[in-house]
Design a protein around this motif. Structure first.
Motif, mmCIF file in Angstrom:
data_model
loop_
_atom_site.group_PDB
_atom_site.id
_atom_site.type_symbol
_atom_site.label_atom_id
_atom_site.label_comp_id
_atom_site.label_asym_id
_atom_site.label_seq_id
_atom_site.Cartn_x
_atom_site.Cartn_y
_atom_site.Cartn_z
ATOM 1 N N UNK A 1 -1.578 13.490 0.962
ATOM 2 C CA UNK A 1 -2.374 13.529 2.187
ATOM 3 C C UNK A 1 -1.843 14.660 3.069
ATOM 4 N N UNK A 2 -2.635 15.086 4.068
ATOM 5 C CA UNK A 2 -2.138 16.112 5.006
ATOM 6 C C UNK A 2 -0.906 15.646 5.790
ATOM 7 N N UNK A 3 -0.250 16.563 6.439
ATOM 8 C CA UNK A 3 1.028 16.303 7.069
ATOM 9 C C UNK A 3 1.011 15.327 8.244
ATOM 10 N N UNK A 4 2.113 14.574 8.344
ATOM 11 C CA UNK A 4 2.460 13.814 9.553
ATOM 12 C C UNK A 4 1.601 12.593 9.848
ATOM 13 N N UNK A 5 0.739 12.196 8.898
ATOM 14 C CA UNK A 5 -0.108 11.034 9.154
ATOM 15 C C UNK A 5 0.697 9.729 9.221
ATOM 16 N N UNK A 6 1.911 9.734 8.679
ATOM 17 C CA UNK A 6 2.819 8.574 8.751
ATOM 18 C C UNK A 6 2.305 7.350 7.995
ATOM 19 N N UNK A 7 2.375 7.403 6.655
ATOM 20 C CA UNK A 7 1.953 6.245 5.851
ATOM 21 C C UNK A 7 2.890 5.070 6.069
ATOM 22 N N UNK A 8 2.386 3.985 6.635
ATOM 23 C CA UNK A 8 3.281 2.875 6.983
ATOM 24 C C UNK A 8 3.050 1.596 6.187
ATOM 25 N N UNK A 9 1.978 1.544 5.370
ATOM 26 C CA UNK A 9 1.863 0.389 4.472
ATOM 27 C C UNK A 9 0.943 0.726 3.315
ATOM 28 N N UNK A 10 1.181 0.018 2.224
ATOM 29 C CA UNK A 10 0.439 0.209 0.978
ATOM 30 C C UNK A 10 0.082 -1.164 0.442
ATOM 31 N N UNK A 11 -1.166 -1.300 -0.042
ATOM 32 C CA UNK A 11 -1.588 -2.578 -0.612
ATOM 33 C C UNK A 11 -2.518 -2.328 -1.797
ATOM 34 N N UNK A 12 -2.159 -2.910 -2.939
ATOM 35 C CA UNK A 12 -3.060 -2.842 -4.092
ATOM 36 C C UNK A 12 -3.996 -4.042 -4.012
ATOM 37 N N UNK A 13 -5.290 -3.746 -3.998
ATOM 38 C CA UNK A 13 -6.288 -4.784 -3.751
ATOM 39 C C UNK A 13 -6.617 -5.540 -5.044
ATOM 40 N N UNK A 14 -6.340 -6.826 -5.044
ATOM 41 C CA UNK A 14 -6.572 -7.631 -6.248
ATOM 42 C C UNK A 14 -7.699 -8.640 -6.041
ATOM 43 N N UNK A 15 -8.339 -8.594 -4.868
ATOM 44 C CA UNK A 15 -9.363 -9.603 -4.554
ATOM 45 C C UNK A 15 -10.689 -9.332 -5.241
#
Lengths: 412, 139
Positions: free
Chosen positions: A302-316
């Motif tokens: 992704x472009x700079x500085x967006x600050x990825x703060x969580x990740x979730x793999x969707x299983x629903x």
């Protein structure tokens, strides 16, 4: 003035009764956002258990407590009943089997979890004695199918300079921080009172991985790296303000045992798709590769500085089929793009193939948390910080400013 | 003496000296004020932002901060030597403030005067002599 107050009150009432958000999120068609709570404190990561109870980790104590527990007791779609538990603030939270795990910035704990309630008297300390640090101190966590616990040890540094963030200060070589930080450590999720030395340095060269998650479909660990700051302020002759705003990339990583993603020696330039030498280590503004040749690359950036703060793999099963096993990524939004406009106050989605790799480009899933274009993070209405999936397949999003919680549903 | 007092009163009457600006008030538009703003843009803006409002939880605001408008010696020390792990006006900030001892006394006085009189702040100027005194005391 009275009239104005009257109008404002009527507006607020209309919004409360209709459930309409004054700053509505932008979502793909077919999706609806509901505000399930207006604010529970300074939220970080969240989980939702099988009973529909929402657990919100707080970065600052609220009423002396560090965990907010939200229930929709009258079943009106709002989680209006809020109680608070535990005595420490932090970021990480996870559910694994019948346990709720959470973290302070110096420990990881777990509690027996049953029907939306934790038993605080049966708390177990899983990892303890970690050095408290201000910068990149979040001990975000996830667990794999076998019960291994993965913990982020963010680097207490921007680029491992001798004097952190100071103009003209050299990069330390080798970077001593990497011995205990700048990576993801693996622990036994069921063993009490482990020290950091009892864990395994699973992967290194990651400046800060606030977002990490186990993908149950591919059975692998993934994370996102917060790329380094201040290329222009520290090296004005090598980088313009415009380059500083876009670089380096925020990397989406497949984390294998022994992976090395190159921090602090290297950063990822998403515009040239190369891992290049950082200016503190002989870099020339993005051409020289040097030792970065052998470093692991991101799956996508992704472009700079967006600050990825969580990740979730969707299983629903609630969302359309193309979302199944895909990755939702929660970006907290930038500050280091200044003096340019800030960006990245959003939730993105990456469709994932059966091979555990992205099957397409990233797309913006939920946007407008900031409430418009902003020049400075302090002007944002909300900053998305955590993601969770409900038993019914709904997606929950938390906000770090007031602890507002949204529930995203789909009519398919 | 009477004449000086009268002149002072006249200046006060003209609003030239506000109570906050008793030392060396530098009106905006002068070379020093422009230089202060330029220095701010180069060295400070990325963390403290164009608005001087900082970044919540990371970099403290300069606007309305007692650390900026208060004790000059403390302020000079922070900018010279940096600061880490200190709560500012009751709030926690996670990023380190790097030292700026590579700037000259004159440059520091200009940028400090700029931040003390910008973003709604109305505190008096910092002179190069004041910076020099703190710098030499620290060595």
């Amino acid at each position: 003035m009275k009239l104005l107050i009257g109008v404002a009150a009527a507006g607020a009432l209309a919004w409360m009764t209709s459930g309409q958000d004054p700053v509505p999120l932008k979502l793909p068609s077919g999706f609806t956002a509901t505000v399930v709570n207006e604010g529970v404190g300074k939220a970080r990561h969240i989980v939702v258990d099988a009973s529909g109870t929402i657990f919100v980790k707080l970065s600052k104590l609220e009423k002396g407590k560090g965990l907010a527990i939200l229930r929709d007791t009258d079943k009106d779609g709002k989680a209006e009943t809020v109680s608070y538990a535990t005595g420490y603030a932090g970021t990480g939270i996870a559910i694994w089997k019948d346990w709720l795990y959470d973290s302070s910035d110096s420990s990881v704990y777990r509690y027996p979890l049953k029907n939306g309630a934790i038993d605080e008297s049966k708390r177990e300390t899983i990892v303890t004695g970690l050095t408290f640090q201000r910068e990149h101190g979040s001990k975000s966590i996830t667990l794999d199918d076998a019960g291994h616990l993965y913990v982020n040890f963010g680097a207490p540094s921007n680029a491992c300079q001798e004097r952190n963030r100071q103009l003209g200060s050299k990069g330390m070589e080798p970077c001593p921080i990497l011995e205990w930080y700048g990576g993801i450590w693996q622990f036994d999720g069921a063993k009490k009172n482990q020290k950091q030395a009892d864990g395994v340095r699973f992967a290194t060269g990651i400046r800060n991985a606030v977002a990490l998650d186990w993908n149950p479909a591919s059975k692998q660990l993934y994370a996102l790296q917060h790329g380094r700051d201040d290329l222009h302020r520290l090296y004005p002759s090598l980088y313009t303000d415009e380059q500083n705003a876009e670089l380096p990339g925020e990397e989406f990583l497949l984390v294998k045992k022994g992976s090395d993603f190159g921090w602090p020696y290297c950063y990822y330039d998403w515009q040239t798709s190369k891992k290049v030498l950082a200016p503190e280590y002989g870099g020339d503004g993005g051409r020289k590769v040097g030792i970065c040749e052998g470093k692991d690359l991101p799956l996508l950036s992704f472009p700079g500085h967006w600050a990825p703060n969580d990740l979730l793999f969707y299983t629903g099963n609630q969302f359309p089929a193309r979302y199944k096993n895909g990755a939702f990524i929660c970006f907290h939004g930038s500050w280091n793009r200044s003096p340019l406009q800030q960006r990245g106050y959003l939730v993105a989605f990456i469709p994932m193939g059966k091979d555990g790799k992205p099957s397409g480009k990233y797309e913006i899933f939920a946007d407008n948390f900031a409430g418009g274009e902003i020049m400075s993070p302090g002007d944002a209405q909300a900053r998305p910080v955590g993601l969770a999936q409900g038993a019914d397949g709904a997606l929950y999003i938390s906000d770090s400013i007031n602890g507002k919680i949204w529930k995203i549903t789909s009519r398919k | 003496m009477k004449l000086i007092a009268a002149g002072f009163a006249l200046l006060l009457g003209m609003g030239f000296f506000s109570p906050d600006n008793q030392t060396s008030f530098i009106p905006s538009g002068t070379a020093a004020a422009d230089s202060g703003k330029q220095l701010y843009t180069t060295y400070c803006l990325s963390c403290h932002q164009a608005s001087g409002k900082g970044v919540p939880s990371l970099n403290p605001p300069l606007a309305g901060s007692s650390w900026v408008t208060g004790d000059k010696q403390r302020l000079i020390r922070v900018v010279l030597n940096g600061l880490e792990g200190e709560d500012i006006d009751g709030e926690t900030y996670n990023n380190v403030m790097p030292g700026h001892d590579f700037l000259t006394d004159q440059q520091l006085s200009e940028v400090l005067t700029y931040i003390r009189s910008s973003f709604g702040n109305k505190a008096d100027a910092v002179t190069a002599a004041e910076v020099k005194a703190v710098r030499s005391a620290g060595k």
